[in-house]
Write a protein that holds these residues in place. Sequence first.
Motif, PDB file in Angstrom:
ATOM      1  N   VAL A 287       0.846  -1.204   0.000  1.00 31.64           N
ATOM      2  CA  VAL A 287       0.000   0.000   0.000  1.00 31.64           C
ATOM      3  C   VAL A 287       0.880   1.253   0.000  1.00 31.64           C
ATOM      4  O   VAL A 287       0.623   2.207  -0.739  1.00 31.64           O
ATOM      5  N   ALA A 288       1.935   1.237   0.824  1.00 33.85           N
ATOM      6  CA  ALA A 288       2.849   2.377   0.884  1.00 33.85           C
ATOM      7  C   ALA A 288       3.505   2.616  -0.469  1.00 33.85           C
ATOM      8  O   ALA A 288       3.612   3.753  -0.932  1.00 33.85           O
ATOM      9  N   PHE A 289       3.933   1.526  -1.114  1.00 33.14           N
ATOM     10  CA  PHE A 289       4.567   1.627  -2.429  1.00 33.14           C
ATOM     11  C   PHE A 289       3.598   2.224  -3.443  1.00 33.14           C
ATOM     12  O   PHE A 289       3.971   3.097  -4.251  1.00 33.14           O
ATOM     13  N   LEU A 290       2.352   1.777  -3.403  1.00 33.92           N
ATOM     14  CA  LEU A 290       1.343   2.290  -4.340  1.00 33.92           C
ATOM     15  C   LEU A 290       1.060   3.773  -4.107  1.00 33.92           C
ATOM     16  O   LEU A 290       0.831   4.524  -5.069  1.00 33.92           O
ATOM     17  N   THR A 291       1.085   4.209  -2.841  1.00 32.36           N
ATOM     18  CA  THR A 291       0.849   5.637  -2.572  1.00 32.36           C
ATOM     19  C   THR A 291       1.992   6.489  -3.132  1.00 32.36           C
ATOM     20  O   THR A 291       1.755   7.580  -3.642  1.00 32.36           O
ATOM     21  N   VAL A 292       3.220   5.979  -3.047  1.00 37.46           N
ATOM     22  CA  VAL A 292       4.364   6.707  -3.596  1.00 37.46           C
ATOM     23  C   VAL A 292       4.240   6.814  -5.113  1.00 37.46           C
ATOM     24  O   VAL A 292       4.448   7.886  -5.697  1.00 37.46           O
ATOM     25  N   ILE A 293       3.897   5.697  -5.756  1.00 37.59           N
ATOM     26  CA  ILE A 293       3.700   5.700  -7.211  1.00 37.59           C
ATOM     27  C   ILE A 293       2.591   6.683  -7.588  1.00 37.59           C
ATOM     28  O   ILE A 293       2.707   7.446  -8.561  1.00 37.59           O
ATOM     29  N   GLY A 294       1.514   6.660  -6.802  1.00 37.05           N
ATOM     30  CA  GLY A 294       0.405   7.577  -7.068  1.00 37.05           C
ATOM     31  C   GLY A 294       0.823   9.037  -6.971  1.00 37.05           C
ATOM     32  O   GLY A 294       0.439   9.868  -7.812  1.00 37.05           O
ATOM     33  N   LEU A 295       1.611   9.380  -5.947  1.00 40.52           N
ATOM     34  CA  LEU A 295       2.095  10.745  -5.789  1.00 40.52           C
ATOM     35  C   LEU A 295       2.972  11.163  -6.965  1.00 40.52           C
ATOM     36  O   LEU A 295       2.850  12.275  -7.492  1.00 40.52           O
ATOM     37  N   ILE A 296       3.879  10.265  -7.378  1.00 42.75           N
ATOM     38  CA  ILE A 296       4.777  10.570  -8.501  1.00 42.75           C
ATOM     39  C   ILE A 296       3.985  10.790  -9.783  1.00 42.75           C
ATOM     40  O   ILE A 296       4.235  11.742 -10.527  1.00 42.75           O
TER      41      ILE A 296
END
Length: 324
Positions: free
Chosen positions: A296-305
């Motif tokens: 989930v954390a990884f997906l949030t970072v990808i989403g922000l980028i």
Amino acid sequence: MNVKQFVKMHREEWKQLEQLVATMSKRRPAITGDHITQFHRLYQKAAQNLSYSQTYFPHDEVTNYLNGLVAKSHNLLYKDQVSSFKQIRYFFSQKFIGLLLEQWKFVIAAMILFLIGGFGSFLSVLNDPLHIYSILPAEIAKGVDPEQLGKGHEAVDSSLMSASIMTNNIKVAIFAFAGGITFGLVTVYLMVYNGIIIGALAALFWHHGKSYDFWAYIVPHGMIELTAIFIAGGAGLLMGYKLFVPGQYSRSFQLKQHAKRSVQLLLGTIPLFIIAGIIEGFITPAAISLEAKYIVAFLTVIGLILYVAIGKIKRKKAIIDSDS
């Protein structure tokens, strides 16, 4: 022509355009044909001045000022053709990203202050776990038990928890932004203090061999939440810096000009806090594996980028279309 000569030559016309924008925004029945003709003429000249300023004074305050003035004039000219929904979409998809890219140095400065506080407290508690009681507030220090991490979440009211977290985080962001009026001192304190809390807790869980578990409960919501706090902190630092180093303009002018930009940056963080609050209220306490929380954390970072990258592309395209 240097920047002072440029400002002196066109300052009166910019003031006239500002006055017309204010008049046409509030007193529509009083607008005459002459007002519209003058507004159109001054708007075109301001747009030309902006183009010149972007070429010869790209990093000067006058360029930011003209960019704002032309944007306000443009929006007034076409606002009847744009729905409220489109204005909101424009703000979050382009305007906010543009402000963020312009002020990224202050956002990075806020992050560095946070990391300084976090690294310092981490080393302190790592050296002696008892330092946790002198570093953290008593209610936090006494209430932390690394061995109980992840237990008892079945009794959590996720909706209430999510709403409480969102409210608290938005309050922190507002204080970080408003701290700019103290020449940024309160903002600096808040950034460092929040880093100290995270760093001290991280060291405590390290001592108990629970670092992997600890970060699994922090990063799913923390990546978005901290990004939003850094942006709000950056807005406060921007305002504080411009008050401390006003340059060739007065402090009152700088406060008026940059407070508006800082408020826009703050408003842009609200959806981030909402998403972070939902994750912290529903996903963080959920009975899922630690690995799933890291995903989930990884997906949030990808989403922000992706959010920033797509906004940057849209903004570039809009600028090219307006120039053509």
